[in-house]
Design an enzyme around this catalytic site. Structure first.
Site, PDB file in Angstrom:
ATOM      1  N   THR A  16      36.390  99.781 -53.982  1.00 21.85           N
ATOM      2  CA  THR A  16      37.703  98.797 -54.145  1.00 21.85           C
ATOM      3  C   THR A  16      38.303  99.237 -55.946  1.00 21.85           C
ATOM      4  O   THR A  16      37.390  99.838 -56.413  1.00 21.85           O
ATOM      5  CB  THR A  16      37.063  97.361 -54.381  1.00 21.85           C
ATOM      6  OG1 THR A  16      36.049  97.149 -55.355  1.00 21.85           O
ATOM      7  CG2 THR A  16      36.661  96.857 -53.101  1.00 21.85           C
ATOM      8  N   ASP A  52      27.361  88.310 -57.186  1.00 17.71           N
ATOM      9  CA  ASP A  52      27.111  87.867 -58.894  1.00 17.71           C
ATOM     10  C   ASP A  52      25.682  88.251 -58.933  1.00 17.71           C
ATOM     11  O   ASP A  52      24.648  87.702 -58.463  1.00 17.71           O
ATOM     12  CB  ASP A  52      27.250  86.250 -58.948  1.00 17.71           C
ATOM     13  CG  ASP A  52      27.386  85.816 -60.191  1.00 17.71           C
ATOM     14  OD1 ASP A  52      26.964  86.368 -61.126  1.00 17.71           O
ATOM     15  OD2 ASP A  52      28.208  84.928 -60.524  1.00 17.71           O
ATOM     16  N   ASP A 111      26.521  97.024 -58.983  1.00 20.27           N
ATOM     17  CA  ASP A 111      26.457  97.923 -60.392  1.00 20.27           C
ATOM     18  C   ASP A 111      25.733  97.176 -61.392  1.00 20.27           C
ATOM     19  O   ASP A 111      25.783  97.847 -62.271  1.00 20.27           O
ATOM     20  CB  ASP A 111      27.811  98.044 -60.751  1.00 20.27           C
ATOM     21  CG  ASP A 111      28.730  96.592 -61.207  1.00 20.27           C
ATOM     22  OD1 ASP A 111      28.071  95.703 -60.811  1.00 20.27           O
ATOM     23  OD2 ASP A 111      29.826  96.708 -61.680  1.00 20.27           O
TER      24      ASP A 111
END
Length: 229
Positions: free
Chosen positions: A208, A135, A171
């Site tokens: 993923t 996170d 990201d």
């Protein structure tokens, strides 16, 4: 005994890097949480012992999401032991489904806050640590909740065996640079791409479906790879 309200507001309550979000738990996942998880679960309160007892290399993935990456790694390296840490029930249930359907027996699960547990582990017990897309806590007032902080970086470096590898991906460029500055300063870790530089995606890191979706939307992923000196 202190009042409950006092306990909840204690100034010594540790800051957590995660929030327990609600998610849809399927009937199959719920059943496996009851029947299969006890067989593969690591008790965070128990004294550390090698989960397989045979000295095999151990890898830890922190925050494994739905288990897609962890299951693929475990299938590709049957001689290794993999420990996955995740607090969200639906994600743990999804991994258990993969373990059952793919007959993966080299995975153990910590369904708990990983930070206190890591503090109890002996030096050099892990050959690899993987943290994918933690996170980012983008708001400045929440930066203190980010998982990668100087103290936690020190714990990661301590737990890696000599030559062991720490792999991270995000990201969020701002978080990537935050991690880069903290990990470059950790004396037990060596940036394999050189100080201040991001790494190429490791060969073992399997994108993923969430990452692939992000790439289709033009989002870049940043990889960081460190080795224990």
């Amino acid at each position: 005994m202190p009042a409950m309200s006092h306990s909840l507001n204690s100034p010594h309550r540790p800051i957590r890097s995660f929030v327990l979000r609600q998610g849809r738990l399927t009937d199959a996942q719920g059943d496996l949480l009851q029947t299969l998880l006890p067989r593969y679960r690591i008790d965070p309160a128990a004294p550390w012992t090698h989960p397989w007892g045979d000295g095999r290399p151990l890898a830890l993935e922190i925050g494994f999401g739905n288990g897609e990456h962890l299951a693929a790694l475990a299938a590709s390296r049957p001689g290794w032991g993999f420990i996955g840490a995740e607090v969200h029930g639906p994600g743990v249930g999804a991994l258990l489904l993969r373990m059952r359907d793919e007959e993966l027996h080299n995975i153990r699960i910590l369904k708990d806050d990983v930070a206190p547990w890591l503090a109890t582990l002996p030096d050099g017990c892990l050959q690899a640590i993987i943290i994918q897309f933690p996170d980012p806590w983008p708001k400045k007032r929440h930066h203190k909740r980010r998982l990668i902080q100087p103290g936690f970086a020190g714990t990661l470096g301590r737990l890696l065996a000599a030559g062991g590898e720490l792999q991270l991906a995000t990201d969020w460029e701002a978080y990537a640079r935050h991690m880069l500055s903290i990990l470059d300063a950790e004396p037990n870790l060596v940036n394999t791409a050189g100080p201040g530089h991001f790494a190429s995606r490791p060969a073992n890191r399997i994108p993923t479906r969430f990452e692939r979706r992000g790439e289709r939307l033009g989002q870049r992923s940043f990889d960081l790879v460190y080795r224990r000196g």
